[in-house]
Scaffold this active site. Sequence first.
Site, short mmCIF file in Angstrom:
data_model
loop_
_atom_site.label_atom_id
_atom_site.label_comp_id
_atom_site.label_asym_id
_atom_site.label_seq_id
_atom_site.Cartn_x
_atom_site.Cartn_y
_atom_site.Cartn_z
N SER A 133 0.83 -0.64 -0.09
CA SER A 133 0.21 -0.21 0.07
C SER A 133 0.92 1.34 0.18
CB SER A 133 -1.34 -0.07 0.95
OG SER A 133 -1.35 0.71 1.54
N TYR A 146 -2.24 0.12 10.93
CA TYR A 146 -2.50 -0.28 9.14
C TYR A 146 -0.89 0.43 8.90
CZ TYR A 146 -3.75 -0.95 4.19
OH TYR A 146 -3.77 -1.61 2.90
#
Length: 250
Positions: A133, A146
């Site tokens: 990501s 995250y």
Amino acid sequence: VVCVDAECARLLHKGSARLVLCGPSWDKLESLSDALCSDSDPSVTFTPKLVLLDFNDIDSLQEVSNEVLECYGCVDVLICNSSMKVKAPVQNTSLEMDKSVMDVNYFGPITLAKAVLPSMISRRSGHFLLVNSIQGRLSVPFRTSYAASKHAVQAFFDCLRAEVEEYGISVSTISHTFINATQQRAQPLPFLSTYPKLRALSACESTQVRVNERQEDAPCLFPSLFFAVVGAGVKDGSRGRAAEVATIKQ
């Protein structure tokens, strides 16, 4: 190929890859396998093999890895693209949640990678592909767990790339922005409005390109030179430590 995403699996299956589909739900794996087989020509494709895999159960991953390796005797390409997302203020995120996110996003992928690495080294061939990501390269508010997990796994595979280059093993990472998994375009947060949402298909097509062309990412303008220098330093450091240990033993 070991793949955990439906769209990637569809593209790779049509390309005649021998797939090992992994995931925590047997029903979903069977449903995906049936969908792939019903939408393809059996004369040029292979029926996927199915293996239950749950990154929340780290202790089971060595056994799962052995099962994966037994499917075809080796793994040519390992694609890690599972992810657990949490959006909350840091004071509302428990340590238990932090640990769960790290298990799925960091410890799971690296445990699986370490398990299949010896086989790749012995064959002097293989390809790790991490679908990560953009938050593995920059941090966004309210995603502390995250972003931290994505930074950690990005760093691991960047280091791995330098270490395994001499064995003919490739390591690729994809740092996508926000993926629009639905047909409707969701509205981005105001401070992220400059980042476009990718279609899920676009993200998977990028994955397929890296598998086919063995493209690698590197945090510099000259990746080949960078990793050659880093790799040489790693090997020199290892020899230095070995010599130091030998001197101490004498």
